[in-house]
Design a protein around this motif. Sequence first.
Motif, PDB file in Angstrom:
ATOM      1  N   THR A 136      -3.555   4.895  10.489  1.00 43.63           N
ATOM      2  CA  THR A 136      -3.328   3.691   9.676  1.00 43.63           C
ATOM      3  C   THR A 136      -2.507   3.965   8.423  1.00 43.63           C
ATOM      4  O   THR A 136      -1.873   3.076   7.891  1.00 43.63           O
ATOM      5  CB  THR A 136      -4.674   3.079   9.241  1.00 43.63           C
ATOM      6  N   ASP A 137      -2.518   5.233   7.924  1.00 46.29           N
ATOM      7  CA  ASP A 137      -1.887   5.487   6.624  1.00 46.29           C
ATOM      8  C   ASP A 137      -0.591   6.272   6.727  1.00 46.29           C
ATOM      9  O   ASP A 137      -0.089   6.749   5.729  1.00 46.29           O
ATOM     10  CB  ASP A 137      -2.854   6.271   5.715  1.00 46.29           C
ATOM     11  N   GLU A 138      -0.069   6.440   7.928  1.00 49.31           N
ATOM     12  CA  GLU A 138       1.096   7.323   8.039  1.00 49.31           C
ATOM     13  C   GLU A 138       2.422   6.579   8.008  1.00 49.31           C
ATOM     14  O   GLU A 138       3.439   7.154   7.673  1.00 49.31           O
ATOM     15  CB  GLU A 138       0.983   8.181   9.308  1.00 49.31           C
ATOM     16  N   ASP A 139       2.402   5.286   8.332  1.00 52.38           N
ATOM     17  CA  ASP A 139       3.642   4.522   8.250  1.00 52.38           C
ATOM     18  C   ASP A 139       3.906   4.168   6.786  1.00 52.38           C
ATOM     19  O   ASP A 139       3.000   4.230   5.949  1.00 52.38           O
ATOM     20  CB  ASP A 139       3.528   3.225   9.074  1.00 52.38           C
ATOM     21  N   GLN A 140       5.135   3.746   6.520  1.00 55.31           N
ATOM     22  CA  GLN A 140       5.437   3.357   5.136  1.00 55.31           C
ATOM     23  C   GLN A 140       4.559   2.194   4.705  1.00 55.31           C
ATOM     24  O   GLN A 140       4.055   2.157   3.593  1.00 55.31           O
ATOM     25  CB  GLN A 140       6.911   2.981   5.023  1.00 55.31           C
TER      26      GLN A 140
END
Length: 368
Positions: free
Chosen positions: A215-219
């Motif tokens: 959930t936190d790896e995309d911009q």
Amino acid sequence: MLARISNTKALHWLGRQLLNRDNPAAWLDPLAETINPMWVQEYTPARVERIVAETLDTKTFVLTPAKRWAGFKAGQHVNICTDVNGIRRTRTFSLSSSPLLWESQGQITLTIKRLPGGLITNWLHDSLEEGDVIGLTEAFGDFLIPEPAKPLLYIAGGSGITPILSQLETMAAEDYRAPVTLLYFVRTQNDVIAREALTALAERWPALTLYIIATDEDQAPRYLKDSDLESVAGLKARQVYLCGPKGLMDLANDLLDKRGVKESQIHSTFFAPPAQAQLDRGQLGGEVTFTRSDLNVGSEGDACLLEIAEAAGLKPQHGCRMGICHQCSCRKTSGTVVNRLTGKVSGPGEETVQLCVSVPQGAVVLDV
Ligand code: FES
């Protein structure tokens, strides 16, 4: 003669104290603990065989419980009992292994994430060692694989994967004949628990479709989206199993509802206390009769039956105190109670209630 009677009585008294016939464990367990902790009777002792690091903050504890332990069904939980800083503590965790491991090798696993500030999880991670013995209760919980097989959708977040791992291993071994989709949400790819086991399952069991979503790896960080559900074939006919943080579960419930999945198709299990329903405190409280203890006590407001019993000096059995473990279940012989979590009002007659979430609404009689 008198002296003989006194001696006999004294011997009987001494014998009763030594064996403490009402509760032999109270006498014998401290002794057993020093000789061989696997002999303790108060709970089922379980020896720590191995500790495996899953991620930076999650470990799997491989345990061998004493043979008298009754086993479990995939998706159930246990309470572990252990002394931390000299105080007996109990906490609920999901079993992450399949019951087949217990049946074939007498072992089980608990996969536990370290919680910030969590007394027990930090103790388990920092102090528990291979060879140590901890206590287990019998397994409980109704987050179970449906029978007969039905199409399933799992939505898991973080360590919420643990009871699902147990179910997937079991279904794969038993060749479950219906499609199963898992949407597994983690913060980053480094936070995936049991990645190898999940990948191996997806490879050897064609019914399983696996998505791991960081959930936190995309911009722009993302969570569960409607498009994730759109890609699940035949969604409206699936049973949905949810396990994870409350935010994910609330969002999933909301999106599933919009897609026409009925509440009766959705099964959830919690790791944190579920939210409480809004109750009208003015309507609550009443006299509670504990028939086996021959006790009547009054109550006001939203105090639950467990709190009322404890305030009156009783010690009913309990575990999680949040409506999960069912260890506090007992017989209500009459009266109405309101479920603190759901707001649901019971019938007036005889039925089983959970003391920790049931609030009296008028006079209630319990077989306690
Ligand atoms: S103590 Fe666990 S359900 Fe009541």
